[in-house]
Design a protein around this motif. Structure first.
Motif, short mmCIF file in Angstrom:
data_model
loop_
_atom_site.label_atom_id
_atom_site.label_comp_id
_atom_site.label_asym_id
_atom_site.label_seq_id
_atom_site.Cartn_x
_atom_site.Cartn_y
_atom_site.Cartn_z
N GLU A 91 0.82 -1.21 0.00
CA GLU A 91 0.00 0.00 0.00
C GLU A 91 0.86 1.26 0.00
O GLU A 91 0.37 2.37 -0.23
N SER A 92 2.15 1.09 0.29
CA SER A 92 3.04 2.25 0.33
C SER A 92 3.07 2.91 -1.05
O SER A 92 3.06 2.23 -2.07
N MET A 93 3.14 4.21 -1.06
CA MET A 93 3.19 4.85 -2.39
C MET A 93 4.52 4.60 -3.09
O MET A 93 4.62 4.73 -4.32
N LEU A 94 5.53 4.20 -2.34
CA LEU A 94 6.80 3.82 -2.98
C LEU A 94 6.60 2.57 -3.83
O LEU A 94 7.35 2.30 -4.76
N CYS A 95 5.57 1.80 -3.49
CA CYS A 95 5.27 0.59 -4.25
C CYS A 95 4.19 0.85 -5.30
O CYS A 95 4.25 0.38 -6.42
N LYS A 96 3.19 1.67 -4.91
CA LYS A 96 2.00 1.83 -5.76
C LYS A 96 2.17 2.80 -6.92
O LYS A 96 1.58 2.64 -7.97
N SER A 97 2.99 3.85 -6.72
CA SER A 97 3.04 4.90 -7.75
C SER A 97 3.75 4.39 -9.01
O SER A 97 4.52 3.42 -8.96
N SER A 98 3.48 5.04 -10.12
CA SER A 98 4.11 4.63 -11.38
C SER A 98 5.61 4.96 -11.31
O SER A 98 6.04 5.76 -10.48
N ASP A 99 6.38 4.36 -12.20
CA ASP A 99 7.83 4.64 -12.22
C ASP A 99 8.09 6.14 -12.35
O ASP A 99 8.92 6.71 -11.65
N GLU A 100 7.36 6.77 -13.28
CA GLU A 100 7.60 8.20 -13.55
C GLU A 100 7.28 9.05 -12.32
O GLU A 100 8.00 9.99 -11.99
N GLU A 101 6.15 8.70 -11.65
CA GLU A 101 5.77 9.47 -10.44
C GLU A 101 6.82 9.33 -9.35
O GLU A 101 7.19 10.31 -8.70
N LEU A 102 7.31 8.11 -9.18
CA LEU A 102 8.28 7.90 -8.10
C LEU A 102 9.61 8.60 -8.42
O LEU A 102 10.21 9.23 -7.54
N ILE A 103 10.02 8.51 -9.67
CA ILE A 103 11.28 9.19 -10.04
C ILE A 103 11.12 10.70 -9.83
O ILE A 103 12.04 11.38 -9.32
N GLU A 104 9.97 11.24 -10.15
CA GLU A 104 9.73 12.68 -9.97
C GLU A 104 9.83 13.03 -8.48
O GLU A 104 10.43 14.04 -8.11
N LEU A 105 9.26 12.16 -7.64
CA LEU A 105 9.31 12.37 -6.20
C LEU A 105 10.77 12.36 -5.71
O LEU A 105 11.21 13.22 -4.94
N TYR A 106 11.53 11.36 -6.19
CA TYR A 106 12.95 11.27 -5.81
C TYR A 106 13.71 12.51 -6.31
O TYR A 106 14.53 13.08 -5.59
N LEU A 107 13.40 12.93 -7.55
CA LEU A 107 14.12 14.08 -8.11
C LEU A 107 13.87 15.35 -7.29
O LEU A 107 14.79 16.13 -7.05
N LYS A 108 12.62 15.51 -6.82
CA LYS A 108 12.33 16.69 -5.99
C LYS A 108 13.15 16.64 -4.71
O LYS A 108 13.69 17.66 -4.27
#
Ligand SMILES: Cc1cc2nc3c(=O)[nH]c(=O)nc-3n(C[C@H](O)[C@H](O)[C@H](O)COP(=O)(O)OP(=O)(O)OC[C@H]3O[C@@H](n4cnc5c(N)ncnc54)[C@H](O)[C@@H]3O)c2cc1C
Length: 387
Positions: free
Chosen positions: A293-310
């Protein structure tokens, strides 16, 4: 084990290099792994290099390799308490009783709240996320013990030049040379009748067999054959690898972070292995997650990379402009949660089904910390008890 990406690069004569999906290095005490590397003729590729560490605290990277650097980064009294804790940890030979108390309790009892908050909390957060307060003191003691190859200039870590890909290839080659056949596929079912193993179903095809060693996590195993009695909790990993045009940190391989960012550690691989091996700079950014259920697992690759980039931009202004490419690798069963009472959950090699054996991260050889070495040791020990 330590599977790799094959990256195309115009910057090298070979045009291609192999790099682990998850950062990997080894420790001087990894006896079984080092012996296997030598046996397979790869000893000349194994190098021991300085793996410098840093700590991102109050907006600044503080190197944490030498006693002097630790002295500068932490309050003086904390350094004394930390030194006493390390000495005490190294003197403990039998970690079994420490499986019953939390690392947090033991650290606070031994060295106080301030050492816990300033030094260990970011480490536990980066390794176990929301499970950090449940982790056993036995895990911490095991961890302190393996980090012992530390000279005056810092810690030396081992790496197989060209990547651990070479080890996997050499193992496969050695199996083939002895007449073994390697088939890759998805094991869907283990067939058992009258208390004995009869076969496996791989991608829909039945293969008859009398003996099986399963190395997958118990949760995965449960889908192939019901009845395995275990409640080992695993955690997942979301690990990004960035190909970069320039280096990011001065001389830090491993950065622990005390800052509100969506990842626990940043590992600049090319501050450990020279960037000339790859023709570019490489950095891993990683986080563990506790459930699907963690968003680190649920979000798309692009969304997670964007989060990491921020988050990365917060630590390293201008990071985005250096990014040439990225890959993201996620898995749910990447590490057991070494929580209080974990030792009792370890699975024996032999099961009560004839011909069925288990060897992997859940074995005693991987306690109190999982590693490549632990799984190789488990594999050999398991093979030794097989008829
Ligand atoms: C982020 C990260 C960093 C790490 N860093 C280090 C490090 O620096 N040094 C170190 O020593 N260790 C490190 N480790 C740990 C190390 O990678 C593991 O301990 C080791 O790979 C475990 O090996 P294993 O063969 O037991 O399990 P795994 O590597 O998990 O192998 C199990 C295999 O089974 C396969 N599988 C699963 N389901 C099926 C199915 N149904 N059918 C067929 N196959 C299946 C999986 O794809 C996998 O390849 C790290 C791990 C992670 C996640």
């Amino acid at each position: 084990m330590a599977s790799s990406y094959s990256i195309k690069t115009p910057n090298l004569n070979t045009g291609i290099y192999h790099i682990e999906k998850y950062y990997h290095h080894i420790f001087a005490g990894d006896k079984e792994l080092i012996s296997l590397i030598n046996k397979l003729g790869l000893g000349n590729q194994l190098e021991w290099l300085r793996g410098s560490t840093g700590y991102y605290l109050n907006g600044k990277i503080r190197p944490m390799n030498t006693p002097f650097e630790i002295l500068r980064a932490l309050p003086f009294l904390d350094v004394l308490r930390l030194a006493r804790l390390v000495m005490k940890a190294r003197a403990i030979m039998d970690t079994e009783p420490y499986d019953e108390i939390t690392a947090k309790e033991w650290i606070i009892d031994t060295a106080g709240e301030s050492v816990y908050n300033n030094f260990f909390l970011p480490l536990l957060q980066s390794k176990f996320g929301d499970n950090k307060e449940r982790i056993s003191a036995a895990w911490l003691l095991g961890r302190v013990r393996i980090r012992s190859n530390r000279g005056a200039k810092g810690e030396r870590l081992g790496y197989l030049r060209g990547g651990f890909y070479a080890l996997v290839e050499a193992m496969a080659e050695s199996i083939r040379k002895r007449g073994g056949i390697i088939r890759q596929g998805n094991v869907l079912k283990i067939e058992v009748s009258d208390g004995s193993v009869r076969g496996v179903v791989v991608d829909g095809e039945r293969i008859e067999c009398e003996r099986i060693i399963s190395t997958v996590a118990p949760q995965v195993f449960g889908k192939m054959l019901s009845g395995l009695d275990t409640n080992i909790n695993y955690q997942g990993t979301a690990c990004a690898l960035f190909g970069l045009s320039e280096k990011v940190m001065d001389d830090v391989y491993w950065l622990n972070i005390k800052e509100d960012v969506p990842f626990g550690a940043v590992i600049e691989h090319t501050n450990f292995i020279p960037s000339s091996d790859y023709g570019e700079h490489l950095m891993y950014v990683t986080s563990y997650f506790q459930n699907q259920e963690s968003m680190l697992c649920k979000s798309s690759d692009e969304e997670l990379i964007e989060l990491y980039l921020k988050g990365l931009e917060k630590l390293f202004a201008g990071f985005r402009e250096k990014v040439k490419w990225w890959r993201l690798h996620r898995d749910m069963e990447t590490a057991p949660v070494y929580e209080v009472g974990y030792r009792k959950k370890l699975l024996p090699y032999k099961t009560n089904i004839n011909g069925l054996y288990l060897a992997g991260m859940f074995s005693a050889a991987n306690y109190p910390e999982r590693s490549m070495n632990g799984s190789i040791k488990a594999g050999f020990e398991c093979a030794d008890i097989m008829p």
